[in-house]
Design a protein around this motif. Structure first.
Motif: not given
Length: 360
Positions: A224-228, A261-264, A269-270
């Motif tokens: 349910d977070g964000v991934r870039v 890539q990074v997920a938060a 919080h990353m």
């Protein structure tokens, strides 16, 4: 008309008197009116400056649409003529009445009215407000199982995955896309004068020109977070405060290069920056779902984004079993056949009501 011989007028009175004269002189200037105007100017040292402010503010409207400016001019003249006929209200009251009625004007003229109805530094704020108005606004969305290609007026391209919604607003000095739900691949047209921001959950992604994907699936349990993920160029990823909260100095900010890539999480919080998976930044554009050691319950939720699966898990221990693999969400039968081979489970019942149970 305001009493021209009133002693020591206040700054607001001077401003109101100057507005009246500005309107009168724009309606035409005869010899008698010109003499009265000169007498008014000579009556107080601050009148020349007040009138000059109105002239300067009006000149700022040159960049506005001509129709809006003309409508504003007519509205201002009509209100002033009404005040001249009634003589019943002071200029400041007429000015307030005009302010109250300005919302009926077209948007550009309303902003122009804001410029004229402020003095000194306020004029800059109103003009800046106009500059910040979007030049393009549109929302795009996809249904379950649907994808969509979008080309924006600035040359940027968006590829929307299933069950995705984006809200696009292009401004004169920046570009902004909100991603309330789903995932999208962005190919941003480079423009150093207009940064491109993507707002998703508690994260803001800022670029000038690059290709990257952003995922924000708030309704998928465990994801349910964000991934870039970045394919080309570089992007800046930063946590943003929730509505009503202020940014804090410790807010996380990372810069991603191609292949990173990074997920938060939902709070912003990353996790540490890592490499893009072998399947790529956006395997879904090729009709693939890539699962990388995720719980079975989360895998089913991901398939449900593309359409009904007819599969249910009631046993929490079975739902927690982890799986890895790449699947075509349009070929659910392949996923069904693979489940007993990659996990200790069995299927009971026929579609569309099939339960996944422990193998023993």
């Amino acid at each position: 008309m305001t009493d021209l011989h009133r002693a020591a007028p206040s700054p607001s009175d001077l401003d109101a008197e100057a507005l009246e004269w500005f309107v009168r002189l724009n309606r035409g200037r005869g010899a008698e009116q010109n003499a009265e105007f000169q007498a008014w100017l000579a009556g107080h040292a601050g009148r020349q400056a007040a009138f000059a402010r109105w002239q300067a503010d009006w000149q700022r409207l040159d960049g506005l649409p001509a129709a809006g400016v003309q409508q504003l001019r007519r509205q201002l003249a009509a209100d002033q003529a009404k005040a001249d006929r009634t003589r019943a209200a002071p200029a400041s009251a007429t000015r307030r009445a005009w302010l109250q009625g300005w919302s009926a004007l077209v948007p550009q003229a309303a902003v122009a009215a804001a410029v004229l109805l402020t003095a000194g530094g306020g004029s800059y704020l109103a003009w800046d407000h106009w500059q910040q108005q979007p030049v393009f606004v549109q929302n795009f969305s996809t249904e379950r199982g649907q994808q969509l290609d979008v080309q924006l007026p600035d040359g940027s391209r968006l590829r929307l995955d299933t069950a995705t919604r984006v809200e696009v607003a292009l401004y004169r000095q920046r570009r902004e896309v909100r991603l309330p739900e789903g995932q999208a691949l962005f190919q941003v047209q480079g423009d150093a004068t207009r940064p491109f921001d993507v707002l998703a959950g508690a994260v803001k992604v800022t670029v000038v020109g690059t290709r990257f994907s952003v995922r924000h699936t708030a309704n998928v349990p465990g994801d349910d977070g964000v991934r870039v993920a970045v394919e080309e160029g570089r992007v800046r990823v930063a946590t943003v405060p929730a509505a009503g909260q202020c940014a804090h100095p410790g807010a996380a900010v990372v810069t991603l290069a191609a292949g990173q890539q990074v997920a938060a999480d939902a709070a912003g919080h990353m996790a540490p920056v890592g490499p893009v998976a072998a399947a790529g930044a956006a395997p879904w554009r090729d009709g693939r779902i890539t699962l990388d050691d995720v719980p079975l319950a989360q895998a089913l939720a991901e398939f449900e984004r593309y359409g009904p699966t007819g599969l249910v898990v009631r046993d929490a221990a079975v739902g927690a079993l982890r799986m890895t693999g790449t699947f075509d969400p349009r070929r659910l039968d392949n996923f069904r056949q693979a489940l007993p081979k990659v996990l200790p489970v069995r299927l009971q019942g026929e579609a569309p009501h099939t339960e996944i149970l422990a193998a023993h």
